[in-house]
Design a protein around this motif. Structure first.
Motif, PDB file in Angstrom:
ATOM      1  N   ALA B 425       0.854  -1.190   0.000  1.00 39.60           N
ATOM      2  CA  ALA B 425       0.000   0.000   0.000  1.00 39.60           C
ATOM      3  C   ALA B 425       0.886   1.235   0.000  1.00 39.60           C
ATOM      4  O   ALA B 425       2.008   1.196   0.479  1.00 39.60           O
ATOM      5  N   VAL B 426       0.353   2.310  -0.568  1.00 37.88           N
ATOM      6  CA  VAL B 426       1.147   3.533  -0.656  1.00 37.88           C
ATOM      7  C   VAL B 426       0.262   4.735  -0.374  1.00 37.88           C
ATOM      8  O   VAL B 426      -0.925   4.732  -0.705  1.00 37.88           O
ATOM      9  N   SER B 427       0.860   5.736   0.281  1.00 39.25           N
ATOM     10  CA  SER B 427       0.164   7.012   0.425  1.00 39.25           C
ATOM     11  C   SER B 427       0.828   8.015  -0.502  1.00 39.25           C
ATOM     12  O   SER B 427       2.059   8.090  -0.556  1.00 39.25           O
ATOM     13  N   LEU B 428      -0.003   8.763  -1.259  1.00 36.18           N
ATOM     14  CA  LEU B 428       0.573   9.740  -2.172  1.00 36.18           C
ATOM     15  C   LEU B 428      -0.113  11.084  -1.963  1.00 36.18           C
ATOM     16  O   LEU B 428      -1.282  11.147  -1.578  1.00 36.18           O
ATOM     17  N   ILE B 454       2.756   1.387  -8.253  1.00 37.73           N
ATOM     18  CA  ILE B 454       3.710   2.341  -8.818  1.00 37.73           C
ATOM     19  C   ILE B 454       3.143   2.941 -10.104  1.00 37.73           C
ATOM     20  O   ILE B 454       3.207   4.156 -10.320  1.00 37.73           O
ATOM     21  N   ARG B 455       2.538   2.097 -10.928  1.00 37.19           N
ATOM     22  CA  ARG B 455       1.995   2.587 -12.188  1.00 37.19           C
ATOM     23  C   ARG B 455       0.854   3.581 -11.927  1.00 37.19           C
ATOM     24  O   ARG B 455       0.827   4.685 -12.500  1.00 37.19           O
ATOM     25  N   ALA B 456      -0.070   3.207 -11.001  1.00 36.04           N
ATOM     26  CA  ALA B 456      -1.205   4.086 -10.724  1.00 36.04           C
ATOM     27  C   ALA B 456      -0.727   5.393 -10.087  1.00 36.04           C
ATOM     28  O   ALA B 456      -1.155   6.491 -10.465  1.00 36.04           O
ATOM     29  N   GLY B 457       0.170   5.259  -9.116  1.00 38.83           N
ATOM     30  CA  GLY B 457       0.667   6.445  -8.410  1.00 38.83           C
ATOM     31  C   GLY B 457       1.445   7.361  -9.330  1.00 38.83           C
ATOM     32  O   GLY B 457       1.280   8.589  -9.298  1.00 38.83           O
ATOM     33  N   TYR B 458       2.281   6.765 -10.156  1.00 40.26           N
ATOM     34  CA  TYR B 458       3.094   7.553 -11.088  1.00 40.26           C
ATOM     35  C   TYR B 458       2.197   8.276 -12.089  1.00 40.26           C
ATOM     36  O   TYR B 458       2.416   9.459 -12.399  1.00 40.26           O
ATOM     37  N   SER B 459       1.161   7.589 -12.558  1.00 36.49           N
ATOM     38  CA  SER B 459       0.242   8.192 -13.522  1.00 36.49           C
ATOM     39  C   SER B 459      -0.452   9.402 -12.899  1.00 36.49           C
ATOM     40  O   SER B 459      -0.607  10.451 -13.543  1.00 36.49           O
ATOM     41  N   TYR B 460      -0.867   9.230 -11.622  1.00 30.35           N
ATOM     42  CA  TYR B 460      -1.525  10.345 -10.938  1.00 30.35           C
ATOM     43  C   TYR B 460      -0.540  11.504 -10.771  1.00 30.35           C
ATOM     44  O   TYR B 460      -0.860  12.668 -11.008  1.00 30.35           O
ATOM     45  N   GLN B 461       0.671  11.166 -10.382  1.00 33.34           N
ATOM     46  CA  GLN B 461       1.706  12.170 -10.141  1.00 33.34           C
ATOM     47  C   GLN B 461       2.010  12.975 -11.418  1.00 33.34           C
ATOM     48  O   GLN B 461       2.233  14.184 -11.372  1.00 33.34           O
ATOM     49  N   CYS B 462       1.989  12.275 -12.579  1.00 34.77           N
ATOM     50  CA  CYS B 462       2.279  12.942 -13.842  1.00 34.77           C
ATOM     51  C   CYS B 462       1.244  14.024 -14.147  1.00 34.77           C
ATOM     52  O   CYS B 462       1.536  14.997 -14.845  1.00 34.77           O
TER      53      CYS B 462
END
Lengths: 472, 474
Positions: B425-428, B454-462
């Motif tokens: 799990a990750v918090s972003l 990582i893919r979902a979080g990175y996509s959101y971050q982009c």
């Protein structure tokens, strides 16, 4: 005087013969200086984790099989929590709810059978050395794999307890699971004993005995307790549930603590180790190592080698001897002769070594050669013994020793006849006695010739030569 | 280069590699920031000469901070507890060996709740760490020192540990990325245990790129940890892809029910809208046993902790109070050495494991844990990732919950289940409250499916810039 039944249960701890500890890779050797076989894991440093040594599992499974236990295929460990300075994590990794083996049995030589309640794996604690106003702790032993073997309360006399321990030790040694040396602490035994009215079904109050350092000590302590408890009960007294320590010097037990301070060990599954299952095939495979236990081997020795039961008792009493015997017989197929030489001169030498079999370097193959030379006359009683002494702890070449030491037996008439004549000449008194009919007197002359050959002559040939010469 | 605060760890490493920046200058820059911001109280200790070997990796030469419960050989390790305050680690934790082999520079140790018991760092024996976004507020916990240090750019990234949310909740309070890997992904060898069946080490970073590269370094089977998973190592940087097309995102009803701040709820709904716009499918799901997670966690975690903390007895290491007998040394040392929260957990755990209570508490908690796992198994038949808030509120004020343990425990209500189920799990960072406090969104994936996170979080971050915002500091 009332009559009582004695009810005894034994709790035995044996250290398993692994090279490394149960949850880390430290050596299990004991001779090493205090606190030298230690690492962060067995010292319980913050952050360390245990890793289970599968060798310990292997040996434990063999023991459980040899004791006819049902093996629980799901293996998991639990933590037994308590504060004690010789166990630095302040919990012991052990097995509680589901021991490795359950419901086994051990047969005594008397044909009695004692039930085995459970066999479980755990880690050993360290050693405390108490000084006048401080204590030292040696953690070398901490984490040595330990097997706890608990008997049913089926044992009905101190002698049965002694027999149980002897049989158990023999089995464990046979399957190579443990050295079972009580003096060195690789086998420890606590006993529970209670008395009940003869034939009664309700059990009496249980007393736990500790601090016995020999099997005999266990028997003595139990005998003492039988006497003490029956006397107390006879006089209308009460037995208290307590732990008593055996004092071997004074040959008596004394109260150590009463049971009121029962601990709550808060057992729970050890989260640092995952549960795992042992496969049926794995267990089946291990069965080959416990195929022939001491009692089976005894039977086989009697029928296969046609030896005397008493001799077989001696051979079987130590796995080393029985193995050595069989190996030697493979090289020189004269079981009776090999057996005699083992029980005689060989054991005499072994018993002279402080660490007995560990000092024996002579291979069974080379040993069989000595017996062979003895039986074909190349060596006599004395020279055979001498060769054995010279090579038992170094395994040097037998033929070389015989050659170098000039030990080969002199049997040739040509070499001996001169010495025979000399002896006759030098001992007129013995000659006279012999010719006057005292046939025993010839042995004096045999002895004289043996002396001249420094023990190398074949006494049988010498005797024949003397008889022949004196007849003329 | 005079200011490195705007650079990611990877960018710093690239500058070092291209000789635009020396390792020494990189360390000096961050050491200076640490020394200028001691009022944050983020660090327990920072090293004059950062520790690091000559290893190599995509992050070679980059400074990193370590939570004060991970052993670094020869360095003080205390778990922010008085009972360990004089203890020096005698060996390297597996993750430390890996960092050294990767050429990272360990620059110091960070503050935390004592033995990781807490959600605010207020239980530290060194005092509370301040939230760099608002010095009156807590940074979250227990890895509050690591989170505050990274958010304030005192260090590019840090390691923390997460037993019930201890990486994710402070990451959300401080506006950074906090990643808890699947149980068994990262070796626990050398992490001073709190709840052995729940603990996991993970990275706290400002962005997903650094997160993926750090995960690459610290993950992997370890023969010293029987609970580490013997599974193939993955290159997580390959999941740094801006594409969530077809990704099925589940939103558990139970996580948006009661007790959640409206601002937080709206921010999470914002995340779901954005993911949907980018091609993800949003699905309502049920995790019916959610309400039992906190109780289950406090029984299992405290039970394990009560046993794990038995070794701190004043005899072998750390604080020893004098007394006439052994038992009294134990009692006096533990009484003086453990703080209130540690004592509370020891009592709770000891009680749960005691004979007569064991079945009603510990055994029952294990059963509920199985049900919670099953909730997730069922949910992941229909979805790829779960989206929830990380915490029901943004950072609270120092002292606000310190006297009310139960309300403190509830601040982990959304993070605990992932530990009970062993899931990654990750918090972003996903927004700010009107008081300018960071808000965190949590993503949870299937066991060992870190890639999806990582893919979902990175996509959101982009598509957002919350991760680029920095608190104003001296």
């Amino acid at each position: 005087m009332q009559e009582f039944d004695t009810v005894i249960g034994l709790e035995v701890h044996v250290q398993l013969n692994t090279n490394s500890k149960i949850f880390c890779s430290c050596s299990t050797k004991f001779e090493n200086p205090a606190n030298s076989n230690i690492c962060p894991v067995c010292c319980g440093y913050p952050g360390v984790l245990p890793v289970f040594n599968k060798q310990a599992l292997l040996l434990a499974i063999r023991v459980a099989l040899a004791l006819n236990c049902k093996i629980n295929k799901k293996i998991y460990f639990e933590r037994k929590n308590y504060f004690y300075p010789d166990l630095p994590k302040n919990y012991q990794i052990s097995q509680y709810k589901m021991p490795l083996g359950e419901g086994g049995a051990l047969s005594l030589p008397t044909e009695k059978t004692i039930g085995i309640t459970r066999v479980h794996l755990e880690e050993d604690a360290g050693k405390l050395i108490h000084k006048e106003n401080y204590s030292l702790v040696d953690l070398n032993r901490t984490g040595t794999p330990l097997l706890e073997i608990v008997s049913n309360p089926d044992i009905t006399s101190p002698q049965d307890a002694f027999d149980y321990l002897s049989s158990l030790k023999l089995i464990l040694q046979y399957i190579g699971a443990s050295e079972c040396n009580m003096e060195k602490g690789s086998l420890r035994c606590d006993a529970n004993i209670s008395l009940k009215n003869k034939g009664a079904s309700t059990l009496g109050v249980k007393v736990e005995l500790k601090n016995m350092n020999t099997f005999k000590g266990v028997r003595d302590a139990l005998e003492y307790e039988v006497t003490r408890q029956s006397k107390t009960l006879d006089e209308g007294g009460k037995i208290f549930q307590e732990t008593r320590l055996w004092d071997a010097d004074r040959q008596k037990t004394e109260v150590m603590r009463s049971k009121e301070e029962a601990h709550d060990y808060r057992y729970f599954p050890e989260p640092d180790l995952l549960d795992f299952f042992v496969e049926e095939e794995f267990i089946e495979n291990e069965k080959q190592f416990v195929k022939e236990l001491p009692q089976d081997r005894h039977k086989r020795f009697l029928s296969q080698y046609k030896l005397q039961a008493l001799d077989v008792d001696v051979l079987i009493s130590e796995k080393f001897l029985a193995d050595y015997f069989e190996e030697a017989v493979k090289e020189f197929n004269e079981p009776k002769k090999i057996c005699n030489f083992i029980i005689g001169p060989f054991l005499e030498q072994v018993n002279a070594f402080p660490d007995r079999f560990q000092s024996v370097k002579l291979s069974a193959k080379n040993f069989s050669k000595i017996v062979k030379y003895f039986s074909n006359g190349l060596l006599n009683n004395l020279t055979a013994k001498k060769v054995l002494v010279l090579c038992i702890s170094n395994n040097s070449d037998i033929d070389e020793i015989i050659k170098n030491e000039g030990l080969s037996q002199v049997s040739g008439e040509a070499e001996l006849s001169g010495l025979v004549l000399e002896a006759i000449k030098e001992s007129p008194k013995a000659v006279k006695e012999y010719t006057e009919g005292k046939s025993q007197a010839i042995m004096f002359l045999v002895g004289a010739v043996m002396k001249k050959t420094k023990g190398k002559a074949n006494p049988k040939v010498v005797k024949e030569l003397l008889e022949k010469t004196l007849k003329r | 280069m005079d200011n490195l605060t705007g650079l990611t760890g990877i960018q710093i490493a690239q500058n070092i590699k291209n000789s635009k920046l020396s390792e020494k200058d990189a360390c000096s820059f961050f050491r200076e920031r640490i020394n200028n911001n001691t009022s944050l109280n983020a660090f327990v200790e920072s090293y004059e000469v950062p520790i690091g070997a000559d290893g190599d990796s995509s992050l070679k030469g980059v400074p990193i901070a370590i939570k004060d419960n991970i052993c670094i050989k020869g360095k003080k390790i205390t778990c922010a507890s008085k009972i360990l305050s004089s203890h020096t680690a005698v060996y390297d934790a597996t993750v430390i060996t890996k960092l050294k082999n990767a050429g990272l520079k360990i620059i110091g140790t960070t503050n935390m709740d004592e033995f990781a018991f807490g959600s605010s760092t207020e239980s530290s024996c060194y005092g509370v760490t301040k939230n760099p976004w608002d010095m009156q507020r807590v940074p979250g916990g227990s890895s509050g020192g690591s989170a505050a240090a990274v958010a304030a750019r005192l260090v590019p990234f840090a390691l923390g540990s997460d037993t019930g949310g201890s990486i994710r909740q402070p990451a959300s309070f401080c506006g950074i990325v906090g990643f808890k890997p699947s149980y068994g992904r990262v070796s626990r060898y050398g992490l001073i245990a709190f709840g052995s069946s729940l603990d996991q080490i993970g990275p706290l970073t400002t962005n997903f790129t650094d997160c993926a590269h750090l995960l690459n370094i610290i993950c992997g089977f370890d023969e010293h940890d029987s609970t580490s998973a013997p599974i193939e190592k993955k290159d997580f940087s390959k999941s740094l892809i801006e594409d969530v097309t077809g990704l099925r995102v589940g939103m558990p009803r139970q996580y948006f029910a009661k007790g959640i701040d409206e601002e937080i709820k709206n921010a999470i709904l914002g995340v779901s809208r954005l993911l949907k716009e980018k091609g993800a499918a949003i699905v309502d799901i049920d995790l019916p046993h959610t309400e039992y997670a906190v109780a289950t966690y406090y029984i299992i975690g405290s039970s394990e902790a009560s046993s794990n903390l038995q070794r701190f007895d004043g005899i072998k290491y750390g604080l020893r109070e004098s007394a006439s007998g052994l038992m009294d040394i134990y009692k006096n040392s533990r009484r003086a050495g453990f703080g209130d929260e540690s004592k509370r957990r020891i009592f709770l755990g000891t009680y749960s494991l005691s004979s007569g209570y064991y079945d009603a508490y510990y055994v029952r908690a294990l059963k509920v844990r199985t049900l919670i796992k099953k909730d997730f198994d069922d949910a992941f038949k229909k979805i790829d990732v779960i989206l929830t808030p990380t915490s029901p509120t943004a950072a609270f004020k120092i002292g606000e919950k310190a006297t009310d343990p139960l309300s403190m425990y509830l601040s982990d209500i959304y993070t605990i289940s992932a530990n009970l189920a062993g899931l990654p799990a990750v918090s972003l960072p996903c927004g700010f409250t009107k008081n300018n406090l960071p808000i965190g969104a949590q993503l949870i994936a299937k066991e060992f499916d870190e890639e999806t996170l990582i893919r979902a979080g990175y996509s959101y971050q982009c598509a957002t810039d919350y991760h680029k915002r920095m608190p104003e500091l001296k």
